[in-house]
Structure formats: C-alpha cells, structure tokens
Design a protein around this motif. Structure first.
Motif, short mmCIF file in Angstrom:
data_model
loop_
_atom_site.label_atom_id
_atom_site.label_comp_id
_atom_site.label_asym_id
_atom_site.label_seq_id
_atom_site.Cartn_x
_atom_site.Cartn_y
_atom_site.Cartn_z
N TYR A 102 0.83 -1.20 0.00
CA TYR A 102 0.00 0.00 0.00
C TYR A 102 0.87 1.25 0.00
O TYR A 102 2.10 1.20 0.18
CB TYR A 102 -0.93 0.00 1.21
N GLY A 103 0.21 2.40 -0.20
CA GLY A 103 0.91 3.67 -0.19
C GLY A 103 -0.06 4.83 -0.35
O GLY A 103 -1.27 4.64 -0.49
N ALA A 104 0.49 6.05 -0.34
CA ALA A 104 -0.31 7.26 -0.47
C ALA A 104 0.51 8.32 -1.19
O ALA A 104 1.75 8.30 -1.16
CB ALA A 104 -0.74 7.77 0.90
N TYR A 105 -0.19 9.25 -1.85
CA TYR A 105 0.51 10.30 -2.60
C TYR A 105 -0.27 11.61 -2.58
O TYR A 105 -1.49 11.64 -2.37
CB TYR A 105 0.76 9.88 -4.05
N LEU A 106 0.46 12.68 -2.82
CA LEU A 106 -0.11 14.03 -2.94
C LEU A 106 0.54 14.69 -4.15
O LEU A 106 1.77 14.66 -4.30
CB LEU A 106 0.16 14.85 -1.68
N VAL A 107 -0.27 15.30 -5.00
CA VAL A 107 0.22 16.04 -6.16
C VAL A 107 -0.41 17.43 -6.14
O VAL A 107 -1.64 17.56 -6.05
CB VAL A 107 -0.15 15.34 -7.49
#
Length: 419
Positions: A280-285
């Motif tokens: 799993y993971g998370a991101y912000l752009v």
C-alpha cells in the motif's frame, strides 16, 4: 465532443514536452506536425473523428562528473497513436477509443557509466528497448458527462497520480509511485488490464476509483496484445481531485490526494522467508499557477509551482518515499511558449531494506548499500516550431543506489518531434 477533446488533452499532456505551467485547456483543432495537414486529409479525418499522431522523443545525456568515466548516451521513444470519437463516427455520444504503440531504444547512461543512481537520468529509457501496445482502451461518458468509465489496456500513471514529463530525470517525471514501486505500479509505456471510474462531484472536483491487474509478465521485453495469465493480484487506487481557478479564472491549479492497495503478496525486505499480505501507499500532487500575464497570447504565461509527495509501506518496499518540488515560468524573452523549470528532489531508501544490505555487505564487502538520493535539475524549453521542442538541462545528483558513489553532474538535451 467534450470527451474527444479531453482525450486529446490527456494524450498530449501524458507524454509530451508542453511547458511547466498548468495546461489543462481542451484541444479544438488537430495538433501540428512536421508533415503538415497532408493536403487537408489529416484535418478532415480529425473533423470526422479520427486522429492520427506520430512522434519521436529523444534524450541525450553526458556525465561531466561521476561514474567510471565520461560518456554520451542517447535514449528515445517512437510512438504511433490512433484516436476515435464515437459520436462523430457512429453517433454514440461521449465515447472515445485510443490505441498507442510505442518503441523505446537507445542506451542508459546511468548503467553504462555506473553512476549509482536510484532514478534514471534519462526517464525515456525506462523498461528497456522493446515495442509495446501501450494503450488500447475505450472510455464512455455517462450521467450527462459527469461519470467517466474507462476499460482496456491502460497505464496506471495516465489516470492515477499522473504528472507531466517536463524534466529529464525520472524523479520529476510521470506518476511518482511508479518511480519507487515500479515492480508493480506500471507507468507508461507498460500497460495492463484495468478499469477506472471517475465521478465529477462538482465542476472543479472529482473522486476516482480504479482497478488494475498486477501481472509481472507485463514487464516481459516482447511485443504482445496482453497477458491473459500470470496475475498475482489487483491494485486499487482511490484518488480525490480538485481543479480550481483563481483570480478570475486566470490561475489554474490541480490538487490530488490518493491512496492505493495491492492485494498481491510480497517478500519482506528484511526478514528472509517472510511474506507480507498486501502492499500500500499514499501520494499528494499539487500544481498551481501563481501569476498570469494579462493580455498574453498563452494563458499559461507566468510563474507556476508543483509539489509531490509519495510514501509506500516499509515491509515490502526498497524505497519508501520520494519528495519533489519545483518552479516553472512560461513566456521568457518575448516567446510565449518557451519556459524554464527548476526542481529539487529526494528519494529515500527504506531503512529496513538498508539494514538487509548492510548484513549482506558483511559477507561481501563489495555489495552496495543505499542512501538518500538528492538532486536538482534546471532546464530551458525552446519551442522552436509548433511541432519541435528542444530542452537542454543540467542535473546535479548525489547518487543513492550506492553510498560510495560520488556526486554526478549530467548535461542533457531532451527533444520532441511530432510528424
């Protein structure tokens, strides 16, 4: 018509060198090419709902410092695309079909000169020299254009965490999760079976859920329509997006927050013989235009900024985070389409993975140990012709794949030619 124009914008922004400021407006005419309008045939096909595009991108790189010596290397990509607007062709509103074939070629400076970097200094080299079907999908608009449904052979990064490839170093190019967990998050040019649902909840906001087959065989260096066996699981990215415009609709921004879960099992990066269930993971752009030149021919003229952050799970990921930030200015020296960009980035190896490397080094003193990779890149983009972009760049890198590697300086030239 709206779906057709949106598809064209996604295609052009997905790969090309189109400037550092936000550029999300719709295409209303056939993009220009070196070979022209083919005596009117190309423009007529576009009006009938058939778009054809042939392009070549190239990246030259020379290591002025670092590695085992000095060398000049070239990597490139040739691609052919076909788009169909079903409303124009068959009277079916809101439908778009897209096919893209890509072929990558050339050499990897980082590997040839043993620069010891975690990220490619020529992003276009990724996934080796091979021809692939990169896109083969159909998209349909529903609910008065508010619901977008896509199905077929897709690349994850064209829909989830997508980001333009203005820079030459991979750190600043494409969907960021694919840069650090590329063993299962496949960006362009590797496609997989997938589907995506996007609902425009407001005029400037959306929620999106996608599902992609996880199949390591998609990385095979061979041409194929699509793998029908070998899947290990499914990846499920969820993304929330906001596309506001400030200062009287002049300053456009794009904000994305996403998480993903991969149902595949994977080996623990430290504990030998231990398998973990799920990844799993998370991101912000964030991409935002900050200033606007009133009365300018190009609405994107002005200063823009971007920030990207990605984190992955520490049980199975060799690299657990990547942070980047940059500035761009469009409209230099009286040239409305030329732009300059500068970015800084950090790619951080997972501490648990580094521990496993140090244990191996006790048995083999020559074994590499990772560290954080830092770099900066500066480019100037010359839009020499409507169909030709030349982008010289300068990269300063503290390599991260081997803590013994010395700092590197790479001089590059990125170019894009539409035929």
């Amino acid at each position: 018509m709206a779906a057709w124009r949106q598809a064209w914008v996604g295609w052009m922004l997905g790969w090309a060198l189109l400037g550092s400021a936000p550029a999300l407006a719709a295409e209303t005419k056939m993009p220009p090419g070196l070979t022209g309008d083919w005596s009117g045939v190309r423009g007529l096909l576009f009006e009938l709902g058939v778009s054809l595009q042939v392009r070549y991108a190239t990246e030259l790189a020379y290591n002025a410092r670092g590695g085992k010596g000095h060398a000049l290397r070239q990597a490139g990509q040739f691609d052919v695309g076909l788009g169909l607007d079903t409303e124009k062709l068959f009277g079916l509103p809101g439908g778009t079909f897209k096919f893209t074939f890509t072929h990558r070629n050339g050499n990897n400076l980082g590997a040839d000169m043993e620069l010891g970097t975690l990220q490619l200094v020529q992003e276009v080299y990724g996934r080796g020299n091979v021809g692939r079907i990169t896109q083969l999908w159909y998209e349909q608009l529903l609910l008065d254009g508010r619901l977008h449904w896509k199905l077929g052979r897709v690349t994850v990064g064209e829909d989830s965490a997508d980001f333009r490839c203005d820079f030459q170093n991979l750190t600043f190019c494409g969907a960021q999760p694919g840069n650090i967990v590329g063993n299962y998050w496949f960006n362009w040019p590797v496609s997989q079976w997938g589907t995506r649902l996007r609902l425009d909840t407001l005029k400037v906001a959306y929620v999106q859920l996608a599902a992609y087959e996880i199949n390591p065989r998609n990385l095979d260096p061979s041409f194929y329509l699509g793998r029908f066996s070998g899947a290990t699981g499914v990846m499920l990215p969820l993304e929330l997006g906001w596309n506001p415009k400030f200062d009287g609709q002049r300053l456009e921004g794009l904000y994305k927050l996403g998480v993903w879960y991969n149902t595949s099992n994977a080996n623990d990066v430290l504990l030998e013989g231990v398998q973990r269930s799920g990844r799993y993971g998370a991101y912000l752009v964030v991409r935002q235009q900050l200033t606007h030149v009133r009365g300018a021919a190009n609405e994107a003229q002005g200063l823009s900024v971007f920030v990207r952050l990605t984190h992955t799970d520490r049980d199975t990921s060799a690299v657990d985070s990547q942070y980047t930030a940059g500035l761009g200015y469009t409209g230099l020296f009286g040239r409305p389409d030329d732009d300059v960009g500068f970015a800084l980035g950090r790619t951080h190896p997972n501490g648990r993975y580094v521990t496993s490397q140090r244990l191996k080094q006790q048995q083999d003193p020559t074994a590499p140990v990772s560290r954080s990779e830092y770099l900066g890149e500066l480019y100037y983009s010359l839009h020499a012709m409507p169909w030709l972009v030349l982008r010289p760049n300068f990269q300063y890198i503290r390599p991260g794949a081997d803590e013994r590697a010395r700092d590197a300086i790479v001089l590059g030239l990125k170019g894009a030619l539409s035929l």
